[in-house]
Design a protein around this motif. Structure first.
Motif, short mmCIF file in Angstrom:
data_model
loop_
_atom_site.label_atom_id
_atom_site.label_comp_id
_atom_site.label_asym_id
_atom_site.label_seq_id
_atom_site.Cartn_x
_atom_site.Cartn_y
_atom_site.Cartn_z
N GLN A 117 -16.45 -32.70 -1.58
CA GLN A 117 -15.04 -32.64 -1.23
C GLN A 117 -14.46 -31.27 -1.57
O GLN A 117 -13.61 -30.74 -0.83
N GLN A 118 -14.90 -30.69 -2.66
CA GLN A 118 -14.45 -29.34 -3.03
C GLN A 118 -14.82 -28.33 -1.95
O GLN A 118 -13.99 -27.50 -1.55
N ILE A 119 -16.03 -28.40 -1.45
CA ILE A 119 -16.47 -27.49 -0.39
C ILE A 119 -15.71 -27.79 0.90
O ILE A 119 -15.29 -26.86 1.62
N PHE A 120 -15.49 -29.06 1.18
CA PHE A 120 -14.73 -29.45 2.38
C PHE A 120 -13.33 -28.85 2.34
O PHE A 120 -12.85 -28.29 3.32
N ARG A 121 -12.67 -28.96 1.19
CA ARG A 121 -11.32 -28.40 1.07
C ARG A 121 -11.33 -26.88 1.24
O ARG A 121 -10.42 -26.30 1.85
#
Length: 297
Positions: free
Chosen positions: A88-92
């Protein structure tokens, strides 16, 4: 503790959707021998991100089978299902960089337009879920050099396709998580089945996009029963854990181009693997993307 940049780190990343079969054992042995022949680390990762397909207990069964065949991994087994916050961190991050966009196209619509997504939703700025999220394909090359098959050319349309990194059902897609995992584990070389060969340029480009150096990639021939029909859990390939261990290992090595001496055909797998490690070279692997495995039964 940081791993020195010069150290070799390889990996085997099965999906725990069923037991280990002959085809997946080939990938395990090939990646293991490549790592150990270079005095490197061999990691095991459970690619269990596609939770609806996972089979309870399959991960433990796979690990037991690897040990049964003398394939002992380094470090701790990584589970993708435990890394959702990282993905999710990379997605954001990609979202903030405006490198992804929501897509509402169905598989049927894409199939009807030729099977390649044409960017229909790229300018619509969709935000109402459920949506699939696609990464813009900038930087994806149509050529790369494979460690085993040499120079490769993929269709330009495939290279230019904006591909899904988060699915409509909310699950992160393999194309995202495999790259993030390889970066975080410091993977320097990936030895895997040829069914993933055409996805390599996407993964190389995403590594670069995330500020990392992409691993080198080598692809092993697929074990097939007939042309285009590979062994897989989906077609109920038999588990190798039920077969004679030394005979199966001898057959796997023969598939990969290594013929064991007669006195090692029935030897313990530890002896077979020691000999194979000492004689292993990528150049011995047959340059065919598919090999009929019935001859190795």
């Amino acid at each position: 503790m940081p791993v020195p940049s010069s150290a070799y780190i390889g990996r085997f990343a099965p999906s725990p959707s069923g037991p280990l079969h002959f085809g997946s054992l080939i990938a395990a042995v090939g990646s293991y021998l490549q790592a150990k022949s270079q005095h490197g680390q061999w990691l095991v990762r459970m690619e269990d991100i596609d939770t609806p397909r996972m089979v309870p207990g399959a991960d433990s069964d796979i690990l037991r089978t690897l040990e049964q065949f003398g394939l002992h991994w380094d470090g701790t087994v990584l589970y993708q299902s435990q890394r959702l916050e990282r993905y999710q961190q990379i997605f954001r991050h990609l979202q903030q960089q405006q490198l992804i966009y929501g897509c509402q196209c169905s598989r049927k619509q894409i199939s009807e337009s030729g099977g390649i997504y044409t960017g229909r939703c790229a300018t619509l700025k969709l935000t109402t879920e459920p949506l699939a999220w696609r990464l813009k394909s900038q930087g994806v090359a149509s050529q790369f050099t494979d460690l085993i098959f040499g120079p490769q050319q993929i269709p330009a349309a495939l290279a230019q396709e904006d591909y899904i990194i988060k699915r409509r059902d909310g699950l992160f897609a393999y194309q995202l998580v495999v790259v993030v995992d390889d970066i975080d584990q410091g993977i320097t070389e990936v030895i895997r089945g040829a069914d993933l060969l055409q996805m390599t340029p996407r993964q190389q480009a995403l590594c670069t996009l995330l500020g990392a150096v992409a691993p080198q990639y080598g692809h092993l021939p697929l074990a097939v029963i007939k042309p285009g029909f590979k062994l897989s859990k989906q077609n109920h390939a038999e588990p190798v854990s039920q077969w004679p261990v030394s005979k199966v290992m001898a057959n796997v090595l023969a598939f990969l181009g290594l013929s064991l001496p007669t006195d090692l055909q029935q030897a313990p797998v530890t002896q077979q693997l020691d000999w194979a490690t000492a004689h292993w070279q990528l150049s011995i692997i047959p340059r065919r993307q598919e090999i009929n495995c019935t001859q190795f039964a």
